[in-house]
Design a protein around this motif. Structure first.
Motif, mmCIF file in Angstrom:
data_model
loop_
_atom_site.group_PDB
_atom_site.id
_atom_site.type_symbol
_atom_site.label_atom_id
_atom_site.label_comp_id
_atom_site.label_asym_id
_atom_site.label_seq_id
_atom_site.Cartn_x
_atom_site.Cartn_y
_atom_site.Cartn_z
ATOM 1 N N ALA A 48 0.841 -1.203 0.000
ATOM 2 C CA ALA A 48 0.000 0.000 0.000
ATOM 3 C C ALA A 48 0.874 1.252 0.000
ATOM 4 O O ALA A 48 0.599 2.218 -0.721
ATOM 5 C CB ALA A 48 -0.936 -0.004 1.201
ATOM 6 N N VAL A 49 1.953 1.231 0.784
ATOM 7 C CA VAL A 49 2.887 2.365 0.820
ATOM 8 C C VAL A 49 3.614 2.472 -0.520
ATOM 9 O O VAL A 49 3.723 3.562 -1.086
ATOM 10 C CB VAL A 49 3.894 2.209 1.984
ATOM 11 C CG1 VAL A 49 4.908 3.344 1.978
ATOM 12 C CG2 VAL A 49 3.165 2.141 3.324
ATOM 13 N N ASP A 50 4.100 1.349 -1.039
ATOM 14 C CA ASP A 50 4.827 1.350 -2.318
ATOM 15 C C ASP A 50 3.972 1.905 -3.454
ATOM 16 O O ASP A 50 4.438 2.727 -4.252
ATOM 17 C CB ASP A 50 5.268 -0.068 -2.688
ATOM 18 C CG ASP A 50 6.501 -0.511 -1.932
ATOM 19 O OD1 ASP A 50 7.252 0.355 -1.449
ATOM 20 O OD2 ASP A 50 6.702 -1.729 -1.833
ATOM 21 N N LEU A 51 2.740 1.428 -3.547
ATOM 22 C CA LEU A 51 1.885 1.870 -4.652
ATOM 23 C C LEU A 51 1.491 3.328 -4.511
ATOM 24 O O LEU A 51 1.376 4.044 -5.514
ATOM 25 C CB LEU A 51 0.660 0.975 -4.762
ATOM 26 C CG LEU A 51 0.975 -0.423 -5.308
ATOM 27 C CD1 LEU A 51 -0.208 -1.353 -5.151
ATOM 28 C CD2 LEU A 51 1.392 -0.338 -6.763
ATOM 29 N N LEU A 52 1.292 3.795 -3.264
ATOM 30 C CA LEU A 52 0.996 5.216 -3.078
ATOM 31 C C LEU A 52 2.215 6.051 -3.473
ATOM 32 O O LEU A 52 2.072 7.096 -4.111
ATOM 33 C CB LEU A 52 0.574 5.518 -1.647
ATOM 34 C CG LEU A 52 0.168 6.974 -1.413
ATOM 35 C CD1 LEU A 52 -1.018 7.372 -2.289
ATOM 36 C CD2 LEU A 52 -0.148 7.217 0.048
ATOM 37 N N CYS A 53 3.414 5.592 -3.139
ATOM 38 C CA CYS A 53 4.643 6.289 -3.560
ATOM 39 C C CYS A 53 4.697 6.396 -5.081
ATOM 40 O O CYS A 53 4.997 7.467 -5.628
ATOM 41 C CB CYS A 53 5.880 5.550 -3.059
ATOM 42 S SG CYS A 53 6.298 5.891 -1.341
ATOM 43 N N GLY A 54 4.405 5.300 -5.753
ATOM 44 C CA GLY A 54 4.392 5.317 -7.215
ATOM 45 C C GLY A 54 3.383 6.308 -7.761
ATOM 46 O O GLY A 54 3.665 7.039 -8.721
ATOM 47 N N GLN A 55 2.212 6.362 -7.161
ATOM 48 C CA GLN A 55 1.174 7.297 -7.588
ATOM 49 C C GLN A 55 1.626 8.742 -7.371
ATOM 50 O O GLN A 55 1.455 9.593 -8.242
ATOM 51 C CB GLN A 55 -0.122 7.029 -6.812
ATOM 52 C CG GLN A 55 -1.271 7.935 -7.182
ATOM 53 C CD GLN A 55 -1.850 7.624 -8.539
ATOM 54 O OE1 GLN A 55 -1.786 6.497 -9.013
ATOM 55 N NE2 GLN A 55 -2.429 8.623 -9.173
ATOM 56 N N LEU A 56 2.217 9.005 -6.207
ATOM 57 C CA LEU A 56 2.671 10.367 -5.912
ATOM 58 C C LEU A 56 3.775 10.805 -6.870
ATOM 59 O O LEU A 56 3.781 11.944 -7.329
ATOM 60 C CB LEU A 56 3.144 10.464 -4.457
ATOM 61 C CG LEU A 56 2.051 10.257 -3.411
ATOM 62 C CD1 LEU A 56 2.651 10.266 -2.007
ATOM 63 C CD2 LEU A 56 0.947 11.290 -3.539
ATOM 64 N N HIS A 57 4.699 9.906 -7.197
ATOM 65 C CA HIS A 57 5.744 10.234 -8.169
ATOM 66 C C HIS A 57 5.142 10.469 -9.548
ATOM 67 O O HIS A 57 5.573 11.370 -10.273
ATOM 68 C CB HIS A 57 6.816 9.150 -8.229
ATOM 69 C CG HIS A 57 7.785 9.213 -7.098
ATOM 70 N ND1 HIS A 57 8.524 10.329 -6.793
ATOM 71 C CD2 HIS A 57 8.133 8.292 -6.173
ATOM 72 C CE1 HIS A 57 9.288 10.108 -5.748
ATOM 73 N NE2 HIS A 57 9.063 8.868 -5.334
ATOM 74 N N GLU A 93 2.344 11.713 -10.140
ATOM 75 C CA GLU A 93 1.680 13.016 -10.084
ATOM 76 C C GLU A 93 2.670 14.162 -9.943
ATOM 77 O O GLU A 93 2.273 15.322 -9.808
ATOM 78 C CB GLU A 93 0.676 13.034 -8.922
ATOM 79 C CG GLU A 93 -0.494 12.097 -9.133
ATOM 80 C CD GLU A 93 -1.417 12.020 -7.922
ATOM 81 O OE1 GLU A 93 -1.171 12.716 -6.916
ATOM 82 O OE2 GLU A 93 -2.396 11.258 -7.992
ATOM 83 N N GLY A 94 3.967 13.843 -9.929
ATOM 84 C CA GLY A 94 4.987 14.882 -9.884
ATOM 85 C C GLY A 94 5.485 15.232 -8.498
ATOM 86 O O GLY A 94 6.230 16.201 -8.330
#
Length: 174
Positions: free
Chosen positions: A32-41, A43-44
């Motif tokens: 969950a943390v990894d995928l949120l990190c990917g999403q945030l990256h 999004e810039g």
């Protein structure tokens, strides 16, 4: 002949072994943390990110309305389901090996973090607006508790472990 085939099909389906029981979620999966990190990256987001190392009671009526919206739900929900979500116990957040998170912090440290981006996760719960037993967690990204961006991260039990799906941005109006 068609009736015989239909009867055999029903019997074969009825005799299939039951699905193994799901293991309780006693730690928010690191995925969950990894995928949120990917999403945030994606999004810039490139600034320092801190994550509260224990789930938080962040579920609000506004976040549940936004979850209902992305679930295409327009009906009412039983109040006991909402009450169960609000009373979900807090659990630790699993720390991934490599992540975009600069530091995992305590809730007290999060309250004092006015100049960095902080992510808080809710305890996992079954989406009361989804079809079936779809579970997930809410994530709130904020700068010093202000200007929050919310995400729904679906969770599924696969191969004897909990895994996370792609985060979905929520339109939460606070």
């Amino acid at each position: 002949m068609k009736r015989l085939f239909a009867a055999l099909l029903l019997v074969s389906c009825a005799s299939a072994p039951p699905a193994p029981p799901q293991k309780a979620i006693n730690e928010l999966p690191s995925a969950a943390v990894d995928l949120l990190c990917g999403q945030l990256h994606a999004e810039g987001m490139s600034s320092e990110i801190r994550v509260v190392k224990e789930t938080q009671a962040i579920v609000t009526p506004a976040s549940l309305r936004a979850l209902a919206e992305i679930s295409f739900h327009s009906g009412s929900v039983k109040p006991e389901l909402i009450q169960a979500i609000l009373l979900t116990p807090l659990i630790p957040v699993a720390v991934p090996a490599k992540t975009c998170v600069t530091r995992f912090i305590t809730p007290a440290e999060a309250a004092r973090a006015n100049d960095v981006m902080v992510v808080q996760f809710s305890s996992p719960f079954v989406n009361p607006f989804g079809r079936g037993q779809s579970s997930g967690t809410l994530a709130r990204l904020s700068l010093g508790g202000e200007a929050s961006t919310w995400y729904w991260i679906p969770l599924a039990y696969r191969s004897d472990q909990w895994v996370a799906g792609m985060p979905m941005s929520l339109s939460v109006i606070e």
